[in-house]
Design an enzyme around this catalytic site. Sequence first.
Site, PDB file in Angstrom:
ATOM      1  N   MET A 125     -11.294  -6.116   5.631  1.00  0.00           N
ATOM      2  CA  MET A 125     -10.494  -5.089   6.364  1.00  0.00           C
ATOM      3  C   MET A 125      -9.974  -5.521   7.854  1.00  0.00           C
ATOM      4  SD  MET A 125      -9.847  -2.420   4.409  1.00  0.00           S
ATOM      5  CE  MET A 125      -8.823  -1.594   5.596  1.00  0.00           C
ATOM      6  N   ASP A 165      -4.649   3.628  -1.698  1.00  0.00           N
ATOM      7  CA  ASP A 165      -5.663   3.656  -0.875  1.00  0.00           C
ATOM      8  C   ASP A 165      -6.329   5.166  -1.177  1.00  0.00           C
ATOM      9  OD1 ASP A 165      -6.067   1.689   0.931  1.00  0.00           O
ATOM     10  OD2 ASP A 165      -3.836   2.026   1.245  1.00  0.00           O
ATOM     11  N   SER A 204       0.916  -1.065  -0.025  1.00  0.00           N
ATOM     12  CA  SER A 204      -0.077   0.041  -0.084  1.00  0.00           C
ATOM     13  C   SER A 204       0.856   1.067   0.045  1.00  0.00           C
ATOM     14  CB  SER A 204      -0.871   0.011   1.194  1.00  0.00           C
ATOM     15  OG  SER A 204      -1.460   1.161   1.439  1.00  0.00           O
ATOM     16  N   MET A 222     -12.260   4.309  -0.463  1.00  0.00           N
ATOM     17  CA  MET A 222     -12.944   4.441   1.017  1.00  0.00           C
ATOM     18  C   MET A 222     -13.618   5.766   0.654  1.00  0.00           C
ATOM     19  SD  MET A 222      -9.670   3.316   2.915  1.00  0.00           S
ATOM     20  CE  MET A 222      -8.687   3.231   1.714  1.00  0.00           C
ATOM     21  N   HIS A 259      -1.345  -1.596  -4.229  1.00  0.00           N
ATOM     22  CA  HIS A 259      -2.244  -0.992  -3.568  1.00  0.00           C
ATOM     23  C   HIS A 259      -2.528   0.334  -3.379  1.00  0.00           C
ATOM     24  CE1 HIS A 259      -6.016  -2.062  -0.918  1.00  0.00           C
ATOM     25  NE2 HIS A 259      -5.478  -1.095  -0.241  1.00  0.00           N
ATOM     26  N   HIS A 280      -8.466   1.041  -3.980  1.00  0.00           N
ATOM     27  CA  HIS A 280      -9.425   0.793  -2.745  1.00  0.00           C
ATOM     28  C   HIS A 280      -9.919   2.020  -2.517  1.00  0.00           C
ATOM     29  CE1 HIS A 280      -9.277  -0.172   1.920  1.00  0.00           C
ATOM     30  NE2 HIS A 280     -10.642  -0.104   1.334  1.00  0.00           N
ATOM     31  N   ASP A 282      -6.468  -6.552   4.417  1.00  0.00           N
ATOM     32  CA  ASP A 282      -5.765  -5.010   4.382  1.00  0.00           C
ATOM     33  C   ASP A 282      -5.921  -4.356   5.859  1.00  0.00           C
ATOM     34  OD1 ASP A 282      -4.900  -2.528   3.727  1.00  0.00           O
ATOM     35  OD2 ASP A 282      -6.658  -1.972   2.569  1.00  0.00           O
ATOM     36  N   MET A 312      -8.931   7.964  -0.217  1.00  0.00           N
ATOM     37  CA  MET A 312      -9.908   8.369   0.869  1.00  0.00           C
ATOM     38  C   MET A 312     -10.639   9.872   0.562  1.00  0.00           C
ATOM     39  SD  MET A 312      -7.671   7.249   3.970  1.00  0.00           S
ATOM     40  CE  MET A 312      -6.506   5.683   4.198  1.00  0.00           C
TER      41      MET A 312
END
Length: 224
Positions: free
Chosen positions: A136, A34, A7, A67, A32, A65, A174, A36
């Site tokens: 998660m 992330d 990540s 979020m 990966h 991913h 993760d 957000m």
Amino acid sequence: MIELAPSILSADFARLGDEVRAVTEGGASVIHVDIMDGHFVPNLTIGPPVVKSLRQVTDLPLDCHLMIENPDEFIPAFAEAGADWISVHQEACRHLNRTLHLVKSHDCLAGVVINPATPIQTLSEVLDIVDYILVMSVNPGFGGQKFIPSTVHKMRRLADLRSERQLTYRIEVDGGVGLDTIADVVRAGAEILVAGNAVFGHGDPRKNAEALLKAATEAAMIKV
Ligand code: DX5
Ligand code: ZN
């Protein structure tokens, strides 16, 4: 097949290209990313322009991913920027079936993510649609948090359900994955192993990636 997905949340954002190259040399086979939005999770990270830049520096699959709230609004932009895999949170999707089909319509692999407090039963109607399920093992929002051991049973159950129902989804984990936890999640059935802090948080990311993959592969060999 066991895959390590570093990540980049814990990487040096000013040197992302070098960081990605280092973990690739260390055996990482997925990157990966992330995403957000400061609403679904209490943190802000990056958007499609960074995915587009990453696309220029690696051929590895970019695992985005999301979020974020209202993921349908942004899925086309991430796909266009070069995402290969896109996962959305069950908790953020009012129309999960529609959202997963939207991801697939952009020729990306479609994943669904569940928070530590979300039971796998909430996924029973999409198990045959998803390409992967991300469990998660921390509450999303930050890197470097402590692994929550009570999430492991969900990986095991998902692996059992897959054989019972003859399905093909892959299982990703993760949060808080490191040398101390990686064998447990692999033995429980996780195959795509996300690690941020354990790869980029200290020392040499290439060596860290190598050590994590070695530990995971050994755990997989003595699984049964
Ligand atoms: C958490 C993110 C993770 C995080 C993992 O919200 O989804 O991908 O970066 O980081 P570590 O491995 O440090 O827990
Ligand atoms: Zn993540």
